[in-house]
Design a protein around this motif. Structure first.
Motif, mmCIF file in Angstrom:
data_model
loop_
_atom_site.group_PDB
_atom_site.id
_atom_site.type_symbol
_atom_site.label_atom_id
_atom_site.label_comp_id
_atom_site.label_asym_id
_atom_site.label_seq_id
_atom_site.Cartn_x
_atom_site.Cartn_y
_atom_site.Cartn_z
ATOM 1 N N ALA A 136 -41.512 19.334 2.094
ATOM 2 C CA ALA A 136 -42.428 20.334 1.539
ATOM 3 C C ALA A 136 -42.947 21.227 2.657
ATOM 4 O O ALA A 136 -43.115 20.775 3.783
ATOM 5 N N PRO A 137 -43.203 22.513 2.347
ATOM 6 C CA PRO A 137 -43.716 23.410 3.380
ATOM 7 C C PRO A 137 -45.181 23.104 3.674
ATOM 8 O O PRO A 137 -45.880 22.564 2.818
ATOM 9 N N ASN A 165 -33.234 28.023 5.091
ATOM 10 C CA ASN A 165 -34.375 27.299 4.526
ATOM 11 C C ASN A 165 -34.121 26.925 3.071
ATOM 12 O O ASN A 165 -35.040 26.935 2.250
ATOM 13 N N LEU A 181 -36.490 24.559 1.453
ATOM 14 C CA LEU A 181 -37.778 25.161 1.095
ATOM 15 C C LEU A 181 -37.654 25.937 -0.214
ATOM 16 O O LEU A 181 -38.481 25.789 -1.123
ATOM 17 N N TYR A 228 -37.416 23.553 -2.962
ATOM 18 C CA TYR A 228 -38.723 22.926 -3.192
ATOM 19 C C TYR A 228 -39.612 23.850 -4.038
ATOM 20 O O TYR A 228 -40.244 23.430 -5.014
ATOM 21 N N LEU A 229 -39.635 25.154 -3.663
ATOM 22 C CA LEU A 229 -40.505 26.095 -4.363
ATOM 23 C C LEU A 229 -40.063 26.269 -5.814
ATOM 24 O O LEU A 229 -40.889 26.327 -6.730
#
Ligand SMILES: Cc1cc2nc3c(=O)[nH]c(=O)nc-3n(C[C@H](O)[C@H](O)[C@H](O)COP(=O)(O)OP(=O)(O)OC[C@H]3O[C@@H](n4cnc5c(N)ncnc54)[C@H](O)[C@@H]3O)c2cc1C
Length: 504
Positions: A302-303, A361, A364, A367-368
């Motif tokens: 996670a960011p 990324n 990322l 994830y988003l």
């Protein structure tokens, strides 16, 4: 469509966007030179309706007391502390500035600042070991000497009773606490900073007015640097204004304006927007039982901007609880922006770095997108990891502000940067603030950088140095290198800001 009318006026500085950044810069500029004529232009109907609005951010006075992403683990088993120290010092500088304004009667701390302990909470062997190491290193430093540590369930329950109620007993758990933490209503602070400037006539605030273009004037006045000419689209009339200095404090709107300015420094940048949501609880009985900001550890992959936390909040005098953020992706650069913001920001020179960041990324991005797809039940499940007894009916979903993370071209390719960056024209006539974190808490330090880069001579002059010294007695010194100075600075700020109610 031709403009209805043009009126050309000249100011000493034009600030674009009425959020915490422009408000802080306006306040500093007015204190350093009360004669300056400042114009602040805001596209919405009031100041602080975007990221600086209290309900659009978490209101944490980021001092690195509890945010675990500011102390990343190192391969040798230690944690890196440099970022935490820098953020802690920057927040002290903000407190010092607000304290000086409170001393002058210009700010009422109780309207925007509330004391609340800052805690970190982790569970599972690996995370407990990480937090123990973090506590060991940070508590040895003067800035974090007051950090408490506990693995005792009863003691942790004293710090955060709701979080411990109904929690599994078979899990190792650990927490740290720093009692001197803050919740900040950055919206109220923005309005409070602007009010005296408007009242004194030092600042003209144009609301409902969008800066649509800015260009260098061709002829320089008196042989000096050429002014900037800005085109403003207002509710009834379009205007042009001129100034030798422009600050683009437009939040997510700063990148498009920076690109329009045509300064070569803008070429290296693109934006990566991240949206967010919170769960909010206004039930007074629950609100009363939680008095802390409790930060956990982000899930693997996670960011950093999605570190979960459960916060006590004070917004316009009302207490509430906030949990989140649940990050997501939207192509808007502002919460009230357009879905075309991202595609419109693509240029020949930033396309490759953007694609490289996308490709490099992918976890990322994935994830988003997954966060966006979360159902209400999944969001409640994430909350229950913090509050095991949370009930669906007590929590409502609320949309947070939009963050535009920086994509920067570098010799190694496009890089995603998660901090903020001041981009300034080489001659200091224009500066823009890009990025989002740690953001509002460090506004004073960031705006000092704007002054250093854009007004270096005036800042070094006896008049400005003396006034700055009065506002920020520790300016130019390293709080982390001088424990006595740190203690003195904190004592002064706490005394002057003591009207911030010690709630409880
Ligand atoms: C989800 C989330 C959580 C956060 N949590 C925290 C936290 O806990 N602590 C913390 O310190 N910081 C936090 N931040 C960061 C903080 O909110 C921001 O750093 C800060 O508010 C940015 O202030 P600003 O003045 O740059 O931008 P903004 O407050 O967004 O203001 C920019 C203004 O510019 C205006 N504008 C844009 N384009 C134009 C134009 N062309 N013409 C005229 N006006 C224009 C906009 O309408 C807006 O009012 C968080 C941010 C988010 C999104």
């Amino acid at each position: 469509m031709p403009p209805a009318a043009f009126v050309l006026e000249r100011y000493d500085a034009v600030l674009v966007g009425a959020g915490i950044m422009s408000a802080t810069l306006a306040s500093l500029l007015q204190a350093l030179d009360p004669e300056l004529r400042l114009l602040l232009v805001e596209r919405l109907e009031a100041p602080a309706l975007e990221s600086s609005a209290a309900e659009n951010n978490a209101g944490t006075g980021h001092a690195a007391n509890c945010e675990l992403n500011y102390t990343p683990p190192q391969p040798d088993g230690t944690v890196a502390t440099a970022k935490a120290l820098a953020i802690n010092a920057a927040f002290e500088t903000s407190l010092e500035f607000w304290a000086s304004l409170a001393e002058q009667g210009q700010l009422q701390p109780a309207t925007f600042l509330h004391r609340v302990p800052h805690c970190s909470l982790v569970w599972g062997d690996a995370d407990v070991a990480f937090l123990r190491q973090r506590h060991r290193q940070l508590s040895a430093l003067p800035a974090f000497a007051a950090m408490e540590w506990s693995t005792d369930r009863a003691e942790i329950a004293g710090w955060m009773p709701l979080v411990m109620a109904g929690r599994r007993q078979d899990q190792p758990i650990a927490a740290t606490r720093i009692a001197r933490g803050m919740d900040v209503d950055f919206g109220a602070l923005t309005r409070a900073l602007l009010a005296p400037l408007q009242a004194s006539g030092a600042l003209e605030l144009l609301l409902g007015t969008t800066v649509t273009d800015l260009q260098r004037c061709s002829a320089a006045r008196g042989g000096g640097a050429a002014d900037w000419r800005l085109t403003l689209r207002g509710p009834s009339v379009d205007r042009q204004v001129q100034a030798p200095f422009v600050f683009l404090g437009a939040g997510g709107g700063a990148l498009p304006l920076l690109q329009r300015s045509g300064i070569p420094e803008a070429d290296a940048y693109a934006g990566f927007p991240v949206s967010g949501q919170w769960l909010v609880c206004n039930d007074p009985a629950l609100v009363e039982r939680h008095h802390a900001k409790v930060y956990g550890k982000a899930k693997v992959g996670a960011p950093p901007m999605s570190v979960p936390h459960l916060d006590s909040r004070w917004i316009d005098g009302q207490r509430s609880l906030l949990f989140g953020p649940y990050a997501g992706f939207s192509s808007k650069f502002l919460k009230t922006g357009s879905l075309l913001d991202l595609p419109r920001s693509v240029r020949r020179r930033n396309l490759v770095p953007m694609l490289q960041v996308g490709v490099n990324n992918l976890p990322l991005v994935r994830y988003l997108i997954n966060q966006l797809r979360q159902s209400d039940a999944e969001r409640m499940e994430a909350l229950r990891a913090f509050l095991p007894q949370a009930r669906d009916q007590d929590w409502t979903l609320s949309v947070a502000g939009q963050r535009v993370q920086i994509i920067k071209r570098s010799p190694e390719g496009g890089r995603l940067q998660l901090g903020t960056e001041v981009v300034a024209a080489a001659d200091g006539s224009l500066a823009a603030l890009l990025g989002a974190s740690p953001g509002a808490s460090t506004a004073v330090t960031i705006m000092l950088e704007v002054l250093q880069r854009c007004f270096p001579q005036r800042l070094a002059s006896p008049a400005w140095s003396e006034r700055l010294q009065q506002l920020l007695p520790s300016v130019g010194q390293d709080l982390n290198a001088d424990p006595a100075l740190l203690a003195r600075t904190r004592e002064r700020s706490d005394a002057l800001l003591s009207r911030a109610p010690a709630t409880r």
